[in-house]
Design a protein around this motif. Structure first.
Motif, PDB file in Angstrom:
ATOM      1  N   ASN A 107      40.411  38.581  30.937  1.00  0.00           N
ATOM      2  CA  ASN A 107      41.811  38.610  31.360  1.00  0.00           C
ATOM      3  C   ASN A 107      42.678  39.050  30.185  1.00  0.00           C
ATOM      4  OD1 ASN A 107      44.055  38.365  32.942  1.00  0.00           O
ATOM      5  ND2 ASN A 107      44.178  36.137  32.800  1.00  0.00           N
ATOM      6  N   SER A 108      42.582  40.320  29.884  1.00  0.00           N
ATOM      7  CA  SER A 108      43.248  40.895  28.714  1.00  0.00           C
ATOM      8  C   SER A 108      43.811  42.250  29.097  1.00  0.00           C
ATOM      9  CB  SER A 108      42.236  41.056  27.573  1.00  0.00           C
ATOM     10  OG  SER A 108      42.753  41.814  26.515  1.00  0.00           O
ATOM     11  N   SER A 109      45.048  42.520  28.679  1.00  0.00           N
ATOM     12  CA  SER A 109      45.665  43.790  29.021  1.00  0.00           C
ATOM     13  C   SER A 109      45.617  44.800  27.885  1.00  0.00           C
ATOM     14  CB  SER A 109      47.126  43.576  29.443  1.00  0.00           C
ATOM     15  OG  SER A 109      47.839  42.900  28.418  1.00  0.00           O
ATOM     16  N   GLU A 110      45.251  44.343  26.689  1.00  0.00           N
ATOM     17  CA  GLU A 110      45.020  45.259  25.577  1.00  0.00           C
ATOM     18  C   GLU A 110      44.187  44.540  24.526  1.00  0.00           C
ATOM     19  OE1 GLU A 110      49.246  45.754  24.020  1.00  0.00           O
ATOM     20  OE2 GLU A 110      48.065  45.671  22.166  1.00  0.00           O
ATOM     21  N   PRO A 111      43.547  45.283  23.608  1.00  0.00           N
ATOM     22  CA  PRO A 111      42.655  44.655  22.628  1.00  0.00           C
ATOM     23  C   PRO A 111      43.366  43.615  21.761  1.00  0.00           C
ATOM     24  CG  PRO A 111      42.266  47.025  22.717  1.00  0.00           C
ATOM     25  CD  PRO A 111      43.488  46.769  23.547  1.00  0.00           C
ATOM     26  N   HIS A 112      42.789  42.432  21.684  1.00  0.00           N
ATOM     27  CA  HIS A 112      43.317  41.355  20.857  1.00  0.00           C
ATOM     28  C   HIS A 112      42.290  40.252  20.750  1.00  0.00           C
ATOM     29  CE1 HIS A 112      44.012  39.558  24.828  1.00  0.00           C
ATOM     30  NE2 HIS A 112      44.279  38.406  24.243  1.00  0.00           N
ATOM     31  N   ILE A 113      42.567  39.277  19.905  1.00  0.00           N
ATOM     32  CA  ILE A 113      41.711  38.093  19.758  1.00  0.00           C
ATOM     33  C   ILE A 113      42.415  36.892  20.379  1.00  0.00           C
ATOM     34  CG2 ILE A 113      40.631  36.476  18.137  1.00  0.00           C
ATOM     35  CD1 ILE A 113      40.527  38.741  16.091  1.00  0.00           C
ATOM     36  N   HIS A 114      41.699  36.181  21.222  1.00  0.00           N
ATOM     37  CA  HIS A 114      42.163  34.888  21.720  1.00  0.00           C
ATOM     38  C   HIS A 114      41.354  33.808  21.003  1.00  0.00           C
ATOM     39  CE1 HIS A 114      43.317  31.797  24.778  1.00  0.00           C
ATOM     40  NE2 HIS A 114      42.145  31.290  24.406  1.00  0.00           N
ATOM     41  N   PHE A 115      42.060  32.792  20.471  1.00  0.00           N
ATOM     42  CA  PHE A 115      41.402  31.734  19.700  1.00  0.00           C
ATOM     43  C   PHE A 115      42.043  30.392  20.016  1.00  0.00           C
ATOM     44  CE2 PHE A 115      41.516  29.519  15.344  1.00  0.00           C
ATOM     45  CZ  PHE A 115      40.299  28.882  15.528  1.00  0.00           C
ATOM     46  N   HIS A 116      41.216  29.449  20.448  1.00  0.00           N
ATOM     47  CA  HIS A 116      41.696  28.077  20.571  1.00  0.00           C
ATOM     48  C   HIS A 116      40.545  27.110  20.363  1.00  0.00           C
ATOM     49  CE1 HIS A 116      40.334  28.273  24.888  1.00  0.00           C
ATOM     50  NE2 HIS A 116      40.201  26.965  24.756  1.00  0.00           N
ATOM     51  N   VAL A 117      40.882  25.838  20.156  1.00  0.00           N
ATOM     52  CA  VAL A 117      39.899  24.781  19.966  1.00  0.00           C
ATOM     53  C   VAL A 117      40.123  23.730  21.044  1.00  0.00           C
ATOM     54  CG1 VAL A 117      39.047  22.966  18.419  1.00  0.00           C
ATOM     55  CG2 VAL A 117      39.721  25.190  17.486  1.00  0.00           C
ATOM     56  N   ALA A 118      39.013  23.217  21.595  1.00  0.00           N
ATOM     57  CA  ALA A 118      39.098  22.229  22.679  1.00  0.00           C
ATOM     58  C   ALA A 118      38.039  21.152  22.484  1.00  0.00           C
ATOM     59  CB  ALA A 118      38.937  22.922  24.025  1.00  0.00           C
ATOM     60  N   ASP A 119      38.064  20.179  23.399  1.00  0.00           N
ATOM     61  CA  ASP A 119      37.149  19.039  23.280  1.00  0.00           C
ATOM     62  C   ASP A 119      35.898  19.183  24.142  1.00  0.00           C
ATOM     63  OD1 ASP A 119      38.188  18.688  25.815  1.00  0.00           O
ATOM     64  OD2 ASP A 119      39.086  16.720  25.410  1.00  0.00           O
ATOM     65  N   SER A 120      35.686  20.376  24.708  1.00  0.00           N
ATOM     66  CA  SER A 120      34.524  20.612  25.559  1.00  0.00           C
ATOM     67  C   SER A 120      34.227  22.103  25.586  1.00  0.00           C
ATOM     68  CB  SER A 120      34.797  20.108  26.982  1.00  0.00           C
ATOM     69  OG  SER A 120      33.822  20.568  27.892  1.00  0.00           O
TER      70      SER A 120
END
Length: 321
Positions: free
Chosen positions: A280-293
């Motif tokens: 689900n991206s409209s142009e090149p980029h990095i998605h980064f997040h931290v979660a508990d699972s």
């Protein structure tokens, strides 16, 4: 994880408009308002003062095609209810416009406006802002670094929906979307070609030592500005398990670029793959997040404690390895 959702320069109203009659319009007042031009830094003051005619006559034709003056007056008056002042939160160039974000004194309402160089207002978004102070104050137990090399631009990041559109979703609330910007643009050349984007193909590295618990490498990259893949939101991705039951999500890798497999152990800074435009991206980029699972649908995002102590927000330049 779709970025540039506010770019396109159509009408950016974030609330429902209700039509009303036009019987009370004062012709002389309208004529006078057409002769005035407000500067971008005066926008919120003019809006709060109810000078909707002045603002409206400075908007683009496409805006006026979709929103009438009476609709704008009514919605603006309702939105201003209970607000004492709006504070400028950020100012950021985006392609051919400059975006200004304003937040109300109570922190519950936000305005986004886009000004062209000639002071034409290309878009306005009025949006309620939710707050989650109980989770805003909880950080990861581990410390992390941004998963790239060199300086990048924070397109989405922060603790409200104005600066971080992920914030409304608990599983991604404290995510960052990172890209490379030069002279206000993220690309040079054909905007429908991934190769035109400065971020495309750049190295993505591990933000901390951990174990690869999920890796996807075979999802095709989208055509920028043309399509996205909402069915596989992460696209090509890597999920790393860290100590203290924390999992880092890095998404939208280039198809076929992953250098790791499930079960691999990685150290901070190890190469994971290359930036792409999958999911689900409209142009090149990095998605980064931290979660508990490591289950995206069931996980709860955790605010990331970065090694340098910084807390980047929309428009900030951030440093990786």
């Amino acid at each position: 994880m779709k970025i540039f959702s506010l770019v396109g320069m159509g009408v950016l109203f974030g609330i429902i408009l209700v039509a009303c009659s036009n019987d009370s319009e004062n012709v002389q007042e309208e004529s006078n308002s057409k002769e005035k031009t407000i500067a971008a830094d005066q926008f919120a003051d003019e809006f709060l003062a109810g000078n909707f005619d002045v603002i409206y006559h400075q908007t683009s034709e496409s805006f006026q095609d979709m929103v009438t003056l009476d609709e704008f007056r009514e919605v603006g008056s309702d939105f201003n209810s209970g607000v004492t002042n709006f504070e400028l939160l950020s100012e950021m160039p985006i392609q051919n416009v400059t975006e200004y974000q304003w937040i109300s004194d109570e922190g519950d309402k936000g305005i986004v406006s886009h000004f062209a160089d000639d002071q034409t207002i290309e878009g306005i978004q009025l949006t309620p802002i939710s707050s989650h102070p109980e989770s805003d104050e909880v950080y990861t137990e581990n410390t992390y670094q941004m998963p790239m090399i060199g300086e990048w631009f924070t397109f989405w990041g922060g603790i409200n929906e104005l600066v971080n559109y992920h914030y409304a979703v608990a599983s991604q609330r404290y995510a960052y979307d990172l890209l490379i910007v030069e002279d206000g643009f993220t690309y040079n050349g054909d905007p429908t070609d991934n190769e035109s984007y400065y971020a495309f193909g750049q190295d993505i590295v591990a933000p901390r030592e951990g174990t690869v618990v999920s890796a996807e490498n075979d999802i095709p990259d989208n055509t920028p500005t043309v399509d996205t893949n909402a069915e596989e939101p992460l696209g090509n991705h890597v999920i790393l398990e860290h100590e203290n039951n924390e999992y880092s999500y890095i998404a939208h890798f280039k198809q076929g670029s992953l250098e790791v497999d499930e079960g691999d152990q990685v150290n901070a800074g190890d190469l994971l793959g290359n930036v792409g435009n999958s999911g689900n991206s409209s142009e090149p980029h990095i998605h980064f997040h931290v979660a508990d699972s490591d289950n995206l649908e069931e996980a709860t995002s955790i605010r990331i404690k970065l090694e340098n102590g910084e807390e980047p927000t929309r428009g900030d330049i951030v440093e990786g390895f």
